[in-house]
Design a protein around this motif. Sequence first.
Motif, short mmCIF file in Angstrom:
data_model
loop_
_atom_site.label_atom_id
_atom_site.label_comp_id
_atom_site.label_asym_id
_atom_site.label_seq_id
_atom_site.Cartn_x
_atom_site.Cartn_y
_atom_site.Cartn_z
N GLY A 1 0.81 -1.21 0.00
CA GLY A 1 0.00 0.00 0.00
C GLY A 1 0.84 1.26 0.00
O GLY A 1 0.46 2.24 0.58
N ARG A 2 1.96 1.24 -0.63
CA ARG A 2 2.85 2.39 -0.67
C ARG A 2 2.39 3.36 -1.75
O ARG A 2 1.80 2.97 -2.74
N PRO A 3 2.67 4.64 -1.55
CA PRO A 3 2.30 5.61 -2.58
C PRO A 3 3.10 5.40 -3.86
O PRO A 3 4.25 4.97 -3.82
N ALA B 1 4.79 12.85 -6.83
CA ALA B 1 5.14 14.01 -7.64
C ALA B 1 3.99 15.01 -7.70
O ALA B 1 4.19 16.23 -7.52
N ILE B 2 2.78 14.52 -7.93
CA ILE B 2 1.62 15.42 -8.01
C ILE B 2 1.37 16.07 -6.65
O ILE B 2 1.10 17.28 -6.57
N GLY B 3 1.49 15.29 -5.58
CA GLY B 3 1.30 15.85 -4.24
C GLY B 3 2.32 16.92 -3.90
O GLY B 3 1.98 17.94 -3.29
N ILE C 1 1.07 11.16 0.23
CA ILE C 1 1.25 10.00 1.11
C ILE C 1 0.14 8.97 0.98
O ILE C 1 0.20 7.92 1.63
N SER C 2 -0.85 9.23 0.15
CA SER C 2 -1.95 8.27 0.01
C SER C 2 -1.46 7.02 -0.71
O SER C 2 -0.67 7.10 -1.66
#
Length: 127
Positions: free
Chosen positions: A34-36, A42-44, A82-83
């Motif tokens: 479940g890692r980003p 990059a977008i975050g 981080i999602s």
Amino acid sequence: MPLSEQEQRLLDEMERHLYRNDADFVSTTGDRRGRPSYRSIAIGCLIALVGVAALVTGVIIQQPIVGVIGFVVMLGGVLVAISPSKRSAKPADLGAMGGKPAKGRKSGGSFMDRMNTRWERRQDGEH
């Protein structure tokens, strides 16, 4: 100091039993995949930089609402970064992570895979 092969096998076996027997633990910890993704990071980061710029602009022009909006945008960018990725594996799919082979998957493979499968069946009481 790295673990020996026997210690690593024992640790893997304990982890498989924990995932198999404690559903509450699995649901709270999630899985390892479940890692980003790099794209969401990059977008975050870009969104967070826009938020920082808006926050600084709000301070410079002395408009608190612009600063608050910038802070909210910055916080949203961090959350996007981080999602976890949406393509994460289900915790029940332990066959791909070294657990028991999934149904429909051949139990063949290398000699060590067959020995591990036999050992797991023996430990589960499936003679």
